[in-house]
Design a protein around this motif. Structure first.
Motif, PDB file in Angstrom:
ATOM      1  N   CYS A 215      13.614  50.541  19.712  1.00  0.00           N
ATOM      2  CA  CYS A 215      13.770  49.495  20.728  1.00  0.00           C
ATOM      3  C   CYS A 215      13.267  48.122  20.313  1.00  0.00           C
ATOM      4  O   CYS A 215      13.804  47.106  20.753  1.00  0.00           O
ATOM      5  CB  CYS A 215      13.049  49.899  22.012  1.00  0.00           C
ATOM      6  N   THR A 216      12.202  48.069  19.518  1.00  0.00           N
ATOM      7  CA  THR A 216      11.541  46.789  19.286  1.00  0.00           C
ATOM      8  C   THR A 216      11.389  46.471  17.808  1.00  0.00           C
ATOM      9  O   THR A 216      11.562  47.326  16.936  1.00  0.00           O
ATOM     10  CB  THR A 216      10.139  46.768  19.926  1.00  0.00           C
ATOM     11  N   PHE A 238      14.780  43.410  21.427  1.00  0.00           N
ATOM     12  CA  PHE A 238      14.821  44.429  22.482  1.00  0.00           C
ATOM     13  C   PHE A 238      16.108  44.344  23.291  1.00  0.00           C
ATOM     14  O   PHE A 238      16.759  45.367  23.561  1.00  0.00           O
ATOM     15  CB  PHE A 238      13.609  44.274  23.398  1.00  0.00           C
ATOM     16  N   LEU A 239      16.496  43.141  23.669  1.00  0.00           N
ATOM     17  CA  LEU A 239      17.700  42.961  24.476  1.00  0.00           C
ATOM     18  C   LEU A 239      18.951  43.326  23.692  1.00  0.00           C
ATOM     19  O   LEU A 239      19.910  43.875  24.258  1.00  0.00           O
ATOM     20  CB  LEU A 239      17.780  41.517  24.964  1.00  0.00           C
ATOM     21  N   ALA A 242      19.151  47.157  23.626  1.00  0.00           N
ATOM     22  CA  ALA A 242      19.132  47.835  24.931  1.00  0.00           C
ATOM     23  C   ALA A 242      20.422  48.575  25.282  1.00  0.00           C
ATOM     24  O   ALA A 242      20.361  49.682  25.838  1.00  0.00           O
ATOM     25  CB  ALA A 242      18.773  46.826  26.026  1.00  0.00           C
ATOM     26  N   SER A 245      19.813  51.655  23.033  1.00  0.00           N
ATOM     27  CA  SER A 245      18.505  52.312  23.107  1.00  0.00           C
ATOM     28  C   SER A 245      18.183  52.844  24.497  1.00  0.00           C
ATOM     29  O   SER A 245      17.556  53.910  24.623  1.00  0.00           O
ATOM     30  CB  SER A 245      17.402  51.349  22.648  1.00  0.00           C
ATOM     31  N   MET A 246      18.602  52.151  25.551  1.00  0.00           N
ATOM     32  CA  MET A 246      18.261  52.604  26.899  1.00  0.00           C
ATOM     33  C   MET A 246      19.031  53.875  27.303  1.00  0.00           C
ATOM     34  O   MET A 246      18.438  54.822  27.824  1.00  0.00           O
ATOM     35  CB  MET A 246      18.496  51.477  27.910  1.00  0.00           C
TER      36      MET A 246
END
Length: 496
Positions: A215-216, A238-239, A242, A245-246
């Motif tokens: 994620c990061t 992160f965005l 996302a 990853s989410m």
């Protein structure tokens, strides 16, 4: 000393305790490469070298890849497949990654007391095994998103080893008091169940580090490298990840609950009540012994953890420099002022840092010989919508048998070169960078070779105590491998 005995001594020293067949294989590689260069040229030799290096990664349990891989890299420079200047250029371009490994991982070592305290409280306060597994997975994911996955796994190992030693010590005292030579049948069954219980939690936690690590910018070493090439900061990275990853994180959580409830793939073992009582009593004793000085250390570590999260979220400085600040703050305010007390914190990171430099040497060979150029061009010739999913698959399959840092390093450099040459747009480069990052982080949970954190768990002293063999880890990771890779592929195909 005779010539034969001296030769035997050299043979014994070469690559230490590695199996003889492995030593012979490495020697064969070193002899074959110059012959290949003279016979077939640098392109074929470069591909042979790449395959040989991947072999050293897959055999990491027999010998740490730094030594055999380093010998191959040195030979590559000697026979002219790459130049020392090219290796230095690769290291210079990826200096931020080197800083991360040198300082951030070492900094987190000084925060282990706080992390151990958190995991201990969680393990003893949550009674539902399914909920506990979920908490371990999610907590590991959150920590890995801000810390280093290798360090989080090290904390999990410390927690598991601590509880194992406590129970083993208590029962050893009971055996001595009763003059018995072995555990009773019921105690033996509880002990086996306890070992399975700890093994379950460690595997859930290890998977969690992969879920959070993707994620990061600091979750995995290759993330920082990819972010550096793409010029993304912490929040932007992160965005960007996302959309993949989410959904993968949610899938991991669902998979965790399902396999625990069904008790499949060797999951579902619960903590016996008799052992829970032993562990709770021990924790209460430790809490009673905790001094004001110990409590002050925990408070300091908590404050520095907040500083770390803020520093990373707002990108106050390069990640490695933030790690150096963490080292200074934690040591200054917890009384660690001797050089001998500082040195051990760097022991975990520096071997891998040295191995990363060997990666850069192999990458220099790939660049100078343009080994991946035809493959990259073949993928880039596909329709724009197909490229991200194909990069996800290609990176994922190779990461299952090799090291994901190496795979990501190779692919992001090639894609970045294509972007600089104008072969792809900035938007397409962003999509491919996302596919490379997720492709190397998610399917790589399939084997201990894929991620350094998994390999660290397998080679730890705790693994044989819990019967976490290579095959068992692959089997226990299989449901995650299937679900996470499938969702990752679908998200890459339809959401990018």
């Amino acid at each position: 000393m005779t010539t034969n005995s001296l030769s035997h001594a050299f043979a014994e020293n070469f690559l230490g305790h590695s199996p003889n067949w492995y030593k012979i294989t490495i020697v064969a590689f070193l002899i074959a490469n110059p012959l290949l260069l003279m016979t077939f040229g640098p392109i074929v030799t470069g591909w042979a070298l790449l395959i040989q290096f991947i072999f050293t990664l897959t055999m990491a349990l027999n010998c740490y890849p730094l030594q055999p891989g380093g010998l191959l890299a040195l030979e590559a420079l000697f026979i002219g497949l790459a130049s020392p200047e090219a290796v230095y250029a690769e290291a210079h371009h990826n200096f931020t990654v080197i800083l991360l490994l040198m300082f951030m991982v070492a900094g987190i070592v000084f925060m282990k007391d706080l992390l151990l305290f958190m995991f201990t409280k969680v393990l003893l306060s949550v009674r539902s095994k399914s909920l506990l597994s979920f908490v371990f997975l999610l907590l590991s994911a959150v920590l890995s998103a801000f810390l280093d996955a290798l360090t989080v796994v090290a904390v999990l190992i410390s927690v598991g080893a601590g509880f194992y030693q406590v129970y083993h010590s208590v029962h050893s005292q009971r055996l001595q008091a009763s003059n018995a030579t072995q555990l009773s049948t019921s105690d033996e069954e509880n002990f086996e169940q306890f070992r399975a219980f700890l093994g379950n939690l460690l595997m859930h936690g290890a998977i969690g580090t992969a879920l959070g690590g993707v994620c990061t910018i600091v979750g995995e070493p290759q993330n920082l490298l990819i972010a550096h090439k793409a010029d993304w900061d912490f929040v932007e990275f992160f965005l960007m990840m996302a959309p993949i990853s989410m959904p993968v994180l949610v899938t991991g959580i669902i998979t965790c609950f399902v396999i625990e409830k069904l008790g499949v793939f060797q999951y579902g073992a619960k903590l016996p009540e008799s052992i829970r009582e032993v562990l709770i009593n021990y924790e209460q004793e430790q809490q009673a012994k905790r001094t004001q000085k110990d409590k002050a250390k925990l408070i300091v570590q908590g404050c520095v953890a907040i500083f770390l999260i803020i520093g990373l979220a707002f990108h106050l400085a390069e990640v490695g420099l933030i790690g150096l600040a963490v080292i200074v703050l934690l040591t200054a305010f917890t009384g660690i002022i001797d050089e001998s007390q500082l040195g051990y914190a760097f022991e975990e990171a520096l071997p891998f840092t040295a191995l990363l430099m060997v990666f850069f040497a192999i990458v220099a060979v790939i660049h100078e010989q343009q080994l991946f150029t035809p493959i990259i061009h073949a993928v880039l010739s596909l329709d724009l919508d197909q490229q991200p999913s194909m990069f996800f698959v290609a990176n994922g399959l190779l990461s299952m048998i090799s090291d994901n840092v190496f795979v990501a390093t190779v692919y992001i450099n090639e894609v970045f070169t294509a972007y600089e040459e104008g072969s792809i747009s900035r938007d397409q480069f962003n999509k491919l960078a996302i596919a490379i990052n997720t492709g190397t982080n998610i399917p790589s949970v399939a084997t201990p070779n894929g991620q350094a954190a998994f390999l660290f768990l397998l080679t730890s002293a705790l693994a044989p105590l819990l019967k976490l063999s290579y095959g068992r880890m692959v089997w226990m990771a299989l449901p995650y491998t299937i679900t996470l890779s499938t969702v990752g592929f679908l998200a890459t195909t339809y959401l990018l």
